[in-house]
Each structure stands twice: as structure tokens, then as C-alpha cells.
Motif scaffolding. Sequence first.
Motif, PDB file in Angstrom:
ATOM      1  N   PHE A 134      10.496  14.785  37.900  1.00 25.07           N
ATOM      2  CA  PHE A 134      10.347  15.476  36.607  1.00 25.07           C
ATOM      3  C   PHE A 134      11.533  15.228  35.682  1.00 25.07           C
ATOM      4  N   TYR A 135      12.703  15.010  36.273  1.00 20.22           N
ATOM      5  CA  TYR A 135      13.882  14.718  35.435  1.00 20.22           C
ATOM      6  C   TYR A 135      13.747  13.336  34.779  1.00 20.22           C
ATOM      7  N   THR A 136      13.079  12.420  35.498  1.00 20.29           N
ATOM      8  CA  THR A 136      12.836  11.091  34.913  1.00 20.29           C
ATOM      9  C   THR A 136      11.974  11.233  33.662  1.00 20.29           C
ATOM     10  N   SER A 166      26.957  14.515  37.911  1.00 17.91           N
ATOM     11  CA  SER A 166      25.704  15.033  38.448  1.00 17.91           C
ATOM     12  C   SER A 166      25.427  16.420  37.876  1.00 17.91           C
ATOM     13  N   ALA A 167      26.465  17.237  37.847  1.00 13.78           N
ATOM     14  CA  ALA A 167      26.281  18.625  37.423  1.00 13.78           C
ATOM     15  C   ALA A 167      25.987  18.743  35.929  1.00 13.78           C
ATOM     16  N   VAL A 168      26.736  17.974  35.131  1.00 11.13           N
ATOM     17  CA  VAL A 168      26.519  18.056  33.686  1.00 11.13           C
ATOM     18  C   VAL A 168      25.247  17.298  33.340  1.00 11.13           C
ATOM     19  N   GLY A 169      24.278  18.026  32.822  1.00  8.55           N
ATOM     20  CA  GLY A 169      23.005  17.370  32.513  1.00  8.55           C
ATOM     21  C   GLY A 169      22.275  18.103  31.417  1.00  8.55           C
ATOM     22  N   ILE A 170      20.969  17.867  31.353  1.00  5.01           N
ATOM     23  CA  ILE A 170      20.161  18.498  30.313  1.00  5.01           C
ATOM     24  C   ILE A 170      20.283  20.022  30.418  1.00  5.01           C
ATOM     25  N   GLY A 171      20.445  20.496  31.650  1.00  4.65           N
ATOM     26  CA  GLY A 171      20.577  21.933  31.882  1.00  4.65           C
ATOM     27  C   GLY A 171      21.762  22.527  31.119  1.00  4.65           C
ATOM     28  N   ASN A 172      22.883  21.809  31.089  1.00  4.24           N
ATOM     29  CA  ASN A 172      24.060  22.329  30.384  1.00  4.24           C
ATOM     30  C   ASN A 172      23.896  22.225  28.882  1.00  4.24           C
ATOM     31  N   VAL A 221      21.117   9.476  38.486  1.00  8.23           N
ATOM     32  CA  VAL A 221      21.728   8.595  39.482  1.00  8.23           C
ATOM     33  C   VAL A 221      22.047   9.388  40.758  1.00  8.23           C
ATOM     34  N   SER A 222      22.607  10.586  40.571  1.00  5.66           N
ATOM     35  CA  SER A 222      23.026  11.366  41.746  1.00  5.66           C
ATOM     36  C   SER A 222      21.832  11.818  42.563  1.00  5.66           C
ATOM     37  N   ILE A 223      20.742  12.112  41.880  1.00  6.32           N
ATOM     38  CA  ILE A 223      19.617  12.662  42.617  1.00  6.32           C
ATOM     39  C   ILE A 223      18.829  11.564  43.322  1.00  6.32           C
ATOM     40  N   VAL A 224      18.785  10.390  42.706  1.00  6.89           N
ATOM     41  CA  VAL A 224      18.079   9.272  43.350  1.00  6.89           C
ATOM     42  C   VAL A 224      18.866   8.794  44.577  1.00  6.89           C
ATOM     43  N   PHE A 231      22.533  27.611  39.551  1.00  6.28           N
ATOM     44  CA  PHE A 231      22.238  26.766  40.711  1.00  6.28           C
ATOM     45  C   PHE A 231      21.867  25.356  40.296  1.00  6.28           C
ATOM     46  N   PHE A 232      20.938  25.291  39.349  1.00  5.35           N
ATOM     47  CA  PHE A 232      20.458  23.989  38.879  1.00  5.35           C
ATOM     48  C   PHE A 232      21.604  23.237  38.225  1.00  5.35           C
ATOM     49  N   SER A 233      22.341  23.949  37.381  1.00  4.09           N
ATOM     50  CA  SER A 233      23.382  23.281  36.619  1.00  4.09           C
ATOM     51  C   SER A 233      24.460  22.697  37.524  1.00  4.09           C
ATOM     52  N   LEU A 234      24.765  23.387  38.611  1.00  3.94           N
ATOM     53  CA  LEU A 234      25.819  22.863  39.488  1.00  3.94           C
ATOM     54  C   LEU A 234      25.263  21.888  40.528  1.00  3.94           C
ATOM     55  N   SER A 235      23.992  21.509  40.380  1.00  9.43           N
ATOM     56  CA  SER A 235      23.355  20.558  41.294  1.00  9.43           C
ATOM     57  C   SER A 235      23.369  21.050  42.738  1.00  9.43           C
ATOM     58  N   LEU A 236      23.144  22.368  42.920  1.00 13.39           N
ATOM     59  CA  LEU A 236      23.123  22.893  44.289  1.00 13.39           C
ATOM     60  C   LEU A 236      21.700  22.864  44.842  1.00 13.39           C
TER      61      LEU A 236
HETATM   62  N1  PHE Z   1      22.840  19.674  36.951  1.00 13.15           N
HETATM   63  C1  PHE Z   1      21.795  19.030  36.241  1.00 13.15           C
HETATM   64  C2  PHE Z   1      21.575  19.620  34.880  1.00 13.15           C
HETATM   65  O1  PHE Z   1      22.166  20.611  34.565  1.00 13.15           O
HETATM   66  C3  PHE Z   1      20.573  19.145  37.021  1.00 13.15           C
HETATM   67  C4  PHE Z   1      20.260  17.956  37.790  1.00 13.15           C
HETATM   68  C5  PHE Z   1      21.169  17.356  38.592  1.00 13.15           C
HETATM   69  C6  PHE Z   1      19.062  17.412  37.638  1.00 13.15           C
HETATM   70  C7  PHE Z   1      20.846  16.237  39.220  1.00 13.15           C
HETATM   71  C8  PHE Z   1      18.738  16.287  38.267  1.00 13.15           C
HETATM   72  C9  PHE Z   1      19.656  15.712  39.038  1.00 13.15           C
HETATM   73  O2  PHE Z   1      20.790  19.118  34.100  1.00 13.15           O
END
Ligand code: PHE
Length: 473
Positions: A104-106, A21-27, A330-333, A221-226
Amino acid sequence: MSAQREHFGSRMGFILAAAGSAVGIGNLVGFPVNAAKNGGGAFLLMYAIFVVVICLPVMIAEMAVGRKAAKNPVGAYSLLSENDSKWRLAGLLSIITPFMIAVFYTVLTVWIFVYLVLAVTGNLDYIASADSFGEVISSPYLFLSMIVVAALVRFILVSGVKDGIERTAKIMMPALFVMLILLVIFVLTLDNAMAGVQFYLIPDLDKITPKVVSNALSQAFFSLSLGMGILITYGSYISKDENIAGSAKLVAITDTSVAFIAGLMVLPAIFSFNPNVNPSELSDSGVSLIFSYLPKIFLALESSIGYFFASALASVFFLLVFFAAITSLVSIVEVPVSYLMDEKKHTRKKALNTMFLWAGLCALLTILSAGMVDFLTLLTSYGGKSKSLFDLITDMFYDTILPLNGLLICLFVSYRWKSQNLNEELSKGNPNFSKTFLAKYTNFALATIIPIVVAVIFIDTVARTYFGYNFFG
Ligand code: PHE
């Protein structure tokens, strides 16, 4: 009731799912761009401090609330506040936020999937061309791509927590890691790569302004899915003999390492493509980096390794980002899905159908707002800028409400549920927890410095984004 709740099959499975969940486009994209623009090593250091000092306690608090209540965020806030309607509202915000972020992530994931398909099918020269992004985001293939992404997420989630979420994380996360390392090794062998590494690692303290500090915290914050209800929900699926603080540490370390390593891929690539680049002038957004700048870099490799291998590298890169995006999506849905299952007594299938109907509709409108439909593209304007539906959702939910949710969970845990209950929950699976430094720090910080820092950032963001007003100049 709680005896029937689904659970992760193992500690490793939970850690991989939360890290997924945490590792995503943000990272992979957001972090390297931010680091490049904002003082390289200085940004890294500040980011790492925020992860430890602010984010880790919030992560621990979210997981503990979830596990104690064994419910979705609305259920958890209600149960632990003994049905206080104010706190139920905070829970609702933790359902609406992931819903809108999922939308928006979709859209981003759908774009990535189109780029992946184009790279795999030998169209690297096209995606590297100047017009391609504008064409892709208004092409009818997006709808097909959206169906594929939605079907994949549904396919994973319909199998539930252990056989769906956990199993996918166990496959995709190691694959993601291997792809990332291979790309880094390759990039580091390119000419001028070391100039990129130097730029990345040498701190430039002059670049650190209050705005950069605020960006670093939002990014962390975003990156750690908080603040998205994700860790409350995932926390509700872990067993009582699990060591929450230990697992949270591992998730934070994994996420931060991946962000750091992604910088070792992106910055050297930029420098080898153009040794005279000034990365602080890179465009603001990760979007332009991933969809226009990086494809050009991949195409430039044609002269040394040939078109086929350059395309293969681009394909591996987009597959990597796609995997990272899918495990986050998946985690956010799962958050609204768990809400519908707990509170509305939907079956998992019915919850998924409801969610996909509404989120699909909103995602469709958001896709159309990237240029296809004028009304949605020029939806509104504030802070002196014209904003599309896509911009509005990112500003509201990513920039604004995420820190607000973070603030609410700190206040809730410290002043309503109370530290003593938090400690009791965290001692399950870790009997000596309350004697550790981390326990003392977590209790203290959640009640004091974290809410203060997050509140300041929240107020600053609201002033800057919606009123064009800069407190810190
Ligand atoms: N942690 C995600 C990222 O760094 C952010 C995210 C998590 C976005 C879950 C959507 C759902 O990209």
C-alpha cells in the motif's frame, strides 16, 4: 555465517538509515493532519509522551533482537526461542506485515511521483483542480510511474546495505531536511501564518477522546517504523560495539522533530490560504490533504509570487515527500529480502526479483482498487462501510496487525528471550547500560505497561474497525 553478513559502515549511517525509514508520509502529512484535527498542542504532548514511554523501549527491543540474532525477523524469533514454532509464527507475521505495508505504501509513493512530475512540468493548475485526483488515480501513467518507483528501489537495494541503503540515506535525509526547513521558512512569512502556528501549539484538551489517544499511539507506532520487522532487520546489520539505546534515542528524536516541523509547514499554510478555516473539520485523511488541499494552496500563491515560483514550491514539496517515501519503502522491502536471503539462501538479486514480482503484482491490484476495477474497488464491506482492496490492506496491516506485532515483540523479549539477555545485548557498546534509568524502565515497561496498553488498543481497533463497536463511546 554471521561473519559474512552485510553491515552498515558507520553509526551515523545506521542512524540516518533508520531515521530514513521512520521519516515518511506519516510524518509529513499524517502527523500534521492528526494534530490539526485532534487538539493541536494537546495531541503533540500526548504523542511525545507515547514516543518516550511506549515506543522507545519497543524500538530498543527490536534493534537488540535483530543484532543479537544477526538475522531477519523469522530467523531472529526462531534462533532466540530455540526453534519454538509459535515464535517462528510471530516472525512470519513480521515478514508478511512489511510485505503488505510495502504494497500500500508503493501505491501512495506512485501517486506522489505522478504529482511530482505534474508539478515539475508546469501542471500545477491541473493538480489543483477538483477532478485531478480522481483522474490521476485511474490514469494509465500510474503503471509507468510504478515501474520508475520499483526500478529506483531496486537500484538502491541491489547495492546492498552499505552502498545502497546507507548511501541513499546519507544523500536523501540531509536533502529532505534542507527542503523542509526552506519550506517552513517560506510558509511562516505568509499572511496569517501565525494563526496557524497558534492553532498548532495551543493545546485544546477537550479534543482528547479515547479514540484520539488510540490514534496517537497508532500514529507513533507507524511513524517510528515499529512492528514491521524493519528495526529487527536493520538491527541485524549493526556492529556489536554500537550503543543501541543511544542510537534509538537519536532516531526517535529525529523522527519526532521532523513530524513537529512538518506541522509548522502544513498548518500555517492552511491558515494563510483560508484564515477562517477550522482545521478540526479537515477531512479525515492525509490523502485528501496532500493530493487536493495542498495543491490548491500552492496555486493560490500564484498571485503573490507568480506561477513559476508557485510551481517550484509545489515541486520542492512533492520531492520532499517523495524522498521521505523512498527511504521508507527501501527499508520495508529490505525485510522480506533479508528473509529470502537468510532462510531461502537467495542471492540479493534473486531475492529482489522474487519480492518485486509478488509485491508488484499485489501493488498493481491495489492500484486498480482505487476506482479502476469495480470488483477490487467494492471488494468487501465491514464495520458498516464498503471497502476496497486498498482499504482492506490499510485496515488490516496498518491499523490492526502493527500493534499486534508490537505486543508480540514485548512478550517475546520479556517472557521468552528474557530481560537479562536483553540487557546483556544492550550493554555491548554501552557497558553501563544496565545501571541507567532507561534500562530499568525498559525492562519493567516491556513486561508490563506496554503490552497492556498495546493490547487494549488492539482490541479497541478490532472492535471499532470490523464490528463498528466503540468501547469508549
Ligand atoms: N515511518 C513511516 C512513515 O511515517 C512508515 C513506514 C515505514 C512505511 C516504512 C513504510 C515503510 O511514513
